[in-house]
Scaffold this active site. Structure first.
Site, PDB file in Angstrom:
ATOM      1  N   HIS A 133      82.819  25.140  21.694  1.00  0.00           N
ATOM      2  CA  HIS A 133      83.769  24.996  20.582  1.00  0.00           C
ATOM      3  C   HIS A 133      85.213  25.254  21.016  1.00  0.00           C
ATOM      4  O   HIS A 133      86.138  24.884  20.318  1.00  0.00           O
ATOM      5  CB  HIS A 133      83.349  25.859  19.381  1.00  0.00           C
ATOM      6  CG  HIS A 133      83.641  27.315  19.510  1.00  0.00           C
ATOM      7  ND1 HIS A 133      82.820  28.188  20.177  1.00  0.00           N
ATOM      8  CD2 HIS A 133      84.666  28.075  19.050  1.00  0.00           C
ATOM      9  CE1 HIS A 133      83.315  29.411  20.100  1.00  0.00           C
ATOM     10  NE2 HIS A 133      84.456  29.374  19.435  1.00  0.00           N
ATOM     11  N   LYS A 184      89.515  23.464  20.034  1.00  0.00           N
ATOM     12  CA  LYS A 184      90.727  24.193  19.623  1.00  0.00           C
ATOM     13  C   LYS A 184      91.954  23.359  19.971  1.00  0.00           C
ATOM     14  O   LYS A 184      92.048  22.796  21.057  1.00  0.00           O
ATOM     15  CB  LYS A 184      90.780  25.565  20.294  1.00  0.00           C
ATOM     16  CG  LYS A 184      89.628  26.458  19.822  1.00  0.00           C
ATOM     17  CD  LYS A 184      89.772  27.877  20.302  1.00  0.00           C
ATOM     18  CE  LYS A 184      88.514  28.665  20.003  1.00  0.00           C
ATOM     19  NZ  LYS A 184      88.630  29.640  18.940  1.00  0.00           N
ATOM     20  N   GLU A 239      88.920  40.098  22.372  1.00  0.00           N
ATOM     21  CA  GLU A 239      88.566  40.193  20.952  1.00  0.00           C
ATOM     22  C   GLU A 239      88.617  41.650  20.518  1.00  0.00           C
ATOM     23  O   GLU A 239      88.368  42.545  21.337  1.00  0.00           O
ATOM     24  CB  GLU A 239      87.132  39.687  20.729  1.00  0.00           C
ATOM     25  CG  GLU A 239      86.931  38.236  21.103  1.00  0.00           C
ATOM     26  CD  GLU A 239      85.485  37.816  20.904  1.00  0.00           C
ATOM     27  OE1 GLU A 239      85.172  37.310  19.824  1.00  0.00           O
ATOM     28  OE2 GLU A 239      84.672  38.022  21.817  1.00  0.00           O
ATOM     29  N   HIS A 285      83.437  29.222  27.821  1.00  0.00           N
ATOM     30  CA  HIS A 285      84.753  28.949  27.234  1.00  0.00           C
ATOM     31  C   HIS A 285      85.901  29.033  28.251  1.00  0.00           C
ATOM     32  O   HIS A 285      86.782  28.192  28.286  1.00  0.00           O
ATOM     33  CB  HIS A 285      85.036  29.943  26.107  1.00  0.00           C
ATOM     34  CG  HIS A 285      83.978  29.970  25.050  1.00  0.00           C
ATOM     35  ND1 HIS A 285      83.332  28.843  24.611  1.00  0.00           N
ATOM     36  CD2 HIS A 285      83.446  31.002  24.341  1.00  0.00           C
ATOM     37  CE1 HIS A 285      82.461  29.175  23.664  1.00  0.00           C
ATOM     38  NE2 HIS A 285      82.503  30.478  23.489  1.00  0.00           N
TER      39      HIS A 285
HETATM   40  C1  BG6 Z   1      81.104  32.740  21.120  1.00  0.00           C
HETATM   41  C2  BG6 Z   1      80.603  33.989  21.793  1.00  0.00           C
HETATM   42  O1  BG6 Z   1      80.723  31.608  21.853  1.00  0.00           O
HETATM   43  O2  BG6 Z   1      82.522  32.798  21.036  1.00  0.00           O
HETATM   44  C3  BG6 Z   1      81.026  35.202  20.997  1.00  0.00           C
HETATM   45  O3  BG6 Z   1      79.179  33.935  21.883  1.00  0.00           O
HETATM   46  C4  BG6 Z   1      82.521  35.206  20.792  1.00  0.00           C
HETATM   47  O4  BG6 Z   1      80.618  36.396  21.663  1.00  0.00           O
HETATM   48  C5  BG6 Z   1      83.004  33.867  20.247  1.00  0.00           C
HETATM   49  O5  BG6 Z   1      82.848  36.242  19.876  1.00  0.00           O
HETATM   50  C6  BG6 Z   1      84.522  33.797  20.241  1.00  0.00           C
HETATM   51  O6  BG6 Z   1      84.922  32.615  19.620  1.00  0.00           O
HETATM   52  P1  BG6 Z   1      86.365  32.509  18.960  1.00  0.00           P
HETATM   53  O7  BG6 Z   1      86.472  31.083  18.531  1.00  0.00           O
HETATM   54  O8  BG6 Z   1      86.380  33.480  17.815  1.00  0.00           O
HETATM   55  O9  BG6 Z   1      87.362  32.897  20.006  1.00  0.00           O
END
Ligand code: BG6
Length: 504
Positions: free
Chosen positions: A192, A196, A230, A254
């Site tokens: 995902h 972004k 995070e 990611h």
């Molecule tokens: C997910 C992870 O793929 O991405 C999570 O499994 C993480 O651990 C999340 O919190 C973070 O996504 P975003 O879009 O909030 O940065």
């Protein structure tokens, strides 16, 4: 641009968190934006008995919470295409009934045999579901084309969530299973982060301008930092996280995707084949760190107890003496002409000081310093630094040196910035939405190729293998919640004469 084809989205694991929190809210946003095909149905598959109405009611609450712009009328309109199918995806018999249900959609709703299967289940089920899809002859295109109309072939595609394997060998095995049933052109390995806006904007910044690309290499760039920190912890996913860790959960997926966009060569055109070919090349060029160098190239961490919450290793569901990392910072080298000698630092962590996803490109100082002896207005010269902020703000900032007005002659570092919401007046949508629509349009530009995923695993394997056992034993409660991570990570940068981009 092709429009999205009529289709049925079949979600395996429909009662899971991802469906309620991300997929359905994202589809609702796409419905409001008019981006979904006119003939579109969602079929959620899960074990629990439930009827359509009950599932729609549950999802309505979730959409109100997680999607932008609640509009009851728009929801009622969209909800009519959401259906539930009770069945155990691990049982072969279920697929016969599923095939029948899908056939009904084709007959009544004009979905033309087009299926988008979404694996939103535990990764241990991926291979068996793919095999059962094959056994039930649900794939008619690809290996065995089938003409529905004279000009229109139906398609069947599969979206596979991360984690894609748990190491290089298991990713290769999953690729082989998928490849026995689906063509590579029909396999959509989703990340995902590629949905972004600023991640995609990075390609435009690099390749639609003349001023960046000539200096985008080891001659002018000192190093690059890719950060995804995070403030949240691991929530109720302790079992998953403890078996996974931050390298597998965030870096292998990611952060390597962001890396690929930041480091790849220019594709010939903006198209899936060209973009994916360049990404494969640059990820393959990542040097596998020697086992003896791991300690100089990585720091792992686990957060300590705070007044509100215990340490990671004390959480219920975390195994006693767990050495799973909630923080990881790794230094990677790219063995190609463009990047030789310019390291990429990738870091991620839970319970950190700030939620921040960004790419920081630190340029080298000018070849000759004409202003030796001229005072800097504040501290040290920063020079040129490009910061692409992906989340929570969507912003690009460029720092450069300027003259401070007045006398004596002094230098100050200043910044130009573009805020995406101010500039374009739009709020970011859920990243999954545009990606799902791309899959319905048959556009793989923002999905990972099988070979890229395997090369990504190869690059991070040394940090997961036995060579990492020394740094792994040091991780217990080695950083405070709400901090910027273990002191050892700052020391790793200091040894290289660099600092993390934290508080600015
Ligand atoms: C997910 C992870 O793929 O991405 C999570 O499994 C993480 O651990 C999340 O919190 C973070 O996504 P975003 O879009 O909030 O940065």
């Amino acid at each position: 641009m092709r429009t999205a084809d009529p289709c049925v989205l079949v979600i395996f694991g429909a009662s899971g968190d991802l469906t309620a929190r991300k997929l359905i809210p994202a589809l609702y946003e796409m419905h409001r934006a008019g981006a979904l095909p006119a003939k579109f149905q969602v079929l959620g598959v899960s074990r629990r008995e439930k009827n359509d109405a009950a599932w729609r009611d549950e999802l309505a609450l979730s959409v109100q919470k997680h999607a932008k712009g609640w509009d009851a009328a728009a929801w009622s309109n969209f909800a009519t295409c959401i259906h539930y199918f009770a069945g155990d995806a691990a049982q072969g018999e279920m697929y016969r009934a599923l095939a029948e249900r899908l056939g009904q959609f084709d007959a009544q709703d004009g979905t033309r045999g087009n299926r988008l299967f979404y694996l939103s289940v535990g990764p241990e089920l991926y291979e068996s579901i793919v095999q059962r899809i094959e056994d039930a002859s649900l794939v008619t295109e690809g290996k065995r084309w089938c003409a529905i109309d004279r000009d229109e072939r139906s398609w069947q595609r599969i979206i596979v969530e991360k984690p894609f394997g748990s190491d290089e060998a298991s990713a290769a095995s999953l690729n082989r299973t998928l490849g026995r049933v689906f063509e590579e052109t029909e396999i959509y390995r989703i990340d995902h982060y590629l949905g972004k806006e600023v991640v995609q904007a990075m390609l435009v910044l690099r390749f639609a301008n003349t001023i960046f690309e000539p200096v985008w290499n080891h001659q002018y760039i000192d190093h690059v930092q890719i950060t995804a920190t995070e403030t949240v912890g691991v929530g109720n996913r302790t079992a998953f996280f403890d078996a996974t860790g931050a390298i597998r959960d965030m870096i292998q997926s990611h952060l390597l995707q962001i890396f690929a966009f930041a480091a790849m060569e220019p594709p010939t055109v903006y198209g899936a084949e060209d973009i994916r070919a360049e990404k494969i090349k640059v990820v393959k060029a990542l040097r596998a760190t020697n086992a003896s160098d791991i300690a100089a190239h990585a720091v792992l961490g686990q957060y300590a107890a705070s007044e509100q919450e215990g340490a990671y290793h004390q959480l219920p569901g975390v195994s006693a003496g767990s050495t799973t990392e909630t923080y990881a910072a790794i230094k990677l080298h790219v063995d190609n002409w463009r990047w030789a000698g310019t390291p990429f630092y990738l870091r991620t962590g839970k319970r950190m000081a700030k939620k921040r996803t960004e790419v920081v490109v630190q340029f080298k100082p000018p070849a000759a310093n004409l202003f030796r002896g001229v005072a800097q207005s504040a501290g040290e010269a920063i020079g040129n630094r490009l910061v692409m902020e992906i989340a929570p703000d969507e912003r690009t900032r460029l720092r450069f040196e300027s003259k401070l007005p007045g006398t004596p002659f002094r230098i100050a570092n200043v910044e130009m910035q573009v805020d995406f919401d101010k500039e374009f007046g739009v709020e970011p949508v859920e990243a999954y939405g545009p990606l799902l629509v791309d899959a319905m349009r048959g556009d793989q530009s923002l999905f990972k190729h099988g070979r890229e995923v395997e090369s990504g695993w190869a690059a991070v394997m040394p940090f997961l293998g036995s060579g990492s056992s020394d740094i792994r034993t040091l991780i217990n409660a080695n950083y405070a919640q709400g901090s910027w991570g273990p002191a050892a990570a700052d020391e790793m940068m200091a040894r290289d004469g660099r600092v993390w981009h934290n508080d600015e």
